[in-house]
Write an enzyme that holds these catalytic residues in place. Structure first.
Site, mmCIF file in Angstrom:
data_model
loop_
_atom_site.group_PDB
_atom_site.id
_atom_site.type_symbol
_atom_site.label_atom_id
_atom_site.label_comp_id
_atom_site.label_asym_id
_atom_site.label_seq_id
_atom_site.Cartn_x
_atom_site.Cartn_y
_atom_site.Cartn_z
ATOM 1 N N ARG A 60 0.843 -1.200 0.000
ATOM 2 C CA ARG A 60 0.000 0.000 0.000
ATOM 3 C C ARG A 60 0.877 1.249 0.000
ATOM 4 O O ARG A 60 1.599 1.492 0.963
ATOM 5 C CB ARG A 60 -0.914 0.019 1.226
ATOM 6 C CG ARG A 60 -1.971 -1.058 1.232
ATOM 7 C CD ARG A 60 -2.910 -0.862 2.408
ATOM 8 N NE ARG A 60 -3.993 -1.822 2.428
ATOM 9 C CZ ARG A 60 -5.028 -1.772 3.261
ATOM 10 N NH1 ARG A 60 -5.086 -0.799 4.154
ATOM 11 N NH2 ARG A 60 -5.964 -2.689 3.211
ATOM 12 N N ASP A 62 1.569 5.367 0.031
ATOM 13 C CA ASP A 62 0.971 6.551 0.635
ATOM 14 C C ASP A 62 0.590 7.569 -0.432
ATOM 15 O O ASP A 62 0.973 7.459 -1.596
ATOM 16 C CB ASP A 62 1.955 7.193 1.612
ATOM 17 C CG ASP A 62 2.163 6.363 2.871
ATOM 18 O OD1 ASP A 62 1.291 5.529 3.186
ATOM 19 O OD2 ASP A 62 3.198 6.560 3.531
ATOM 20 N N ARG A 211 10.964 6.618 3.454
ATOM 21 C CA ARG A 211 11.147 8.068 3.452
ATOM 22 C C ARG A 211 11.898 8.558 4.690
ATOM 23 O O ARG A 211 12.595 9.569 4.641
ATOM 24 C CB ARG A 211 9.799 8.764 3.305
ATOM 25 C CG ARG A 211 9.201 8.571 1.916
ATOM 26 C CD ARG A 211 8.061 9.525 1.642
ATOM 27 N NE ARG A 211 6.836 9.131 2.318
ATOM 28 C CZ ARG A 211 5.991 9.990 2.871
ATOM 29 N NH1 ARG A 211 6.263 11.283 2.889
ATOM 30 N NH2 ARG A 211 4.888 9.562 3.424
#
Length: 283
Positions: A60, A62, A211
């Site tokens: 999934r 973002d 990230r």
């Protein structure tokens, strides 16, 4: 979704890509535009289904994150698949918006689960450090960093993060979920165009992990932190407010890896087990 396909049904694997700029991530959300929502709506329409399919995805993403090699699956009755399989790609191309494409739709092997059968996911994060900024034609996929980056220093720092660790310091904790992951590759390379690309591959990722890792290593690359700092943050095993989660638009899911067909079911079962580090207690 179970690995067992209901009798009279077939499991279909989709290979797809999308530009995440205008999506609120992969997962369906009420009143928000998502990749899953667009795909499920398109599949229902072009296959003339009474009820929408339910997609399971390899990872999934973002809001704002892109994908070049995303994988998803859905189950559909045999007769529906037989009717639409040869025409599905063309019909989806006419129904889907231009920022999401399905490149392949095929019957999945026995035991296949897009999420749990995967043995690795590979992401790329792209950064430009030219003092003038980023090429306007690439600005939606490349982060601009205003200080020059030392790629060797970033690779030195990254080496301490590879392997199986508790990445709690680099993840947004979710109730009941482990933050133990096996980071198989974390490396940086400057291309001929000057873009610095991080290749990040792991068996799985926890929320914000890529990230956050990129954010920590950029601090090393621009000289604001020493090369041993990201490893020290990892060892603390708690979220560190000085680790910056970089913007999503530089991140792309490039590829998902799966084992040989005969190993798919076993891998899916293994991936569902809650992991602990060697020597860790249960409580």
């Amino acid at each position: 979704m179970s690995d067992e396909v209901e009798p009279g049904h077939v499991r279909v694997r989709l290979d797809l890509s999308y530009d995440g700029k205008d999506f609120s991530g992969w997962a369906k959300q009420r009143e928000l535009r998502t990749v899953q929502g667009e795909l499920e709506s398109a599949l229902k329409t072009v296959m003339r289904l009474a009820d929408p399919v339910e997609l399971t995805v390899a990872g999934r993403t973002d809001a704002g994150v892109h994908a070049r090699g995303q994988v998803a699956q859905f189950d559909v009755p045999d007769e529906v698949w037989a009717e639409h399989r040869d025409k599905l790609l063309r019909r989806l191309a006419g129904r889907l918006p231009q920022d999401v494409r399905v490149w392949k739709a095929a019957e999945a092997p026995v035991g296949f689960n897009a999420r749990f059968s995967a043995i690795w996911r590979r992401y790329a994060y792209r950064v430009g450090d030219h003092r003038a900024g980023v090429d306007p034609l690439r600005r939606g996929h490349v982060l601009w960093h205003q200080w020059p980056l030392d790629v060797d220093a970033m690779n030195e720092a990254a080496a301490a993060l590879v392997g199986e660790h508790d990445f709690a310091a680099y993840c947004k904790k979710r109730e009941g979920a482990t933050t133990i992951r096996t980071l198989q590759q974390l490396s940086w390379e400057r291309g001929e165009d000057g873009i610095v690309t991080a290749t990040v591959r792991a068996d799985a990722f926890c929320h914000n992990m890529v990230r956050s890792l990129v954010g920590a290593l950029l601090h090393v690359g621009d000289g604001h932190r020493p090369a041993d700092w990201p490893g020290k943050v990892l060892g603390a095993a708690v979220r560190d407010s000085s680790v910056h989660v970089v913007k999503p638009h530089g991140l792309t899911l490039e590829e998902v890896g799966y084992p040989a067909d005969e190993l798919l079911a076993a891998r899916s079962k293994e991936a569902r087990n809650l992991r602990t580090l060697p020597g860790a207690g249960c409580c």
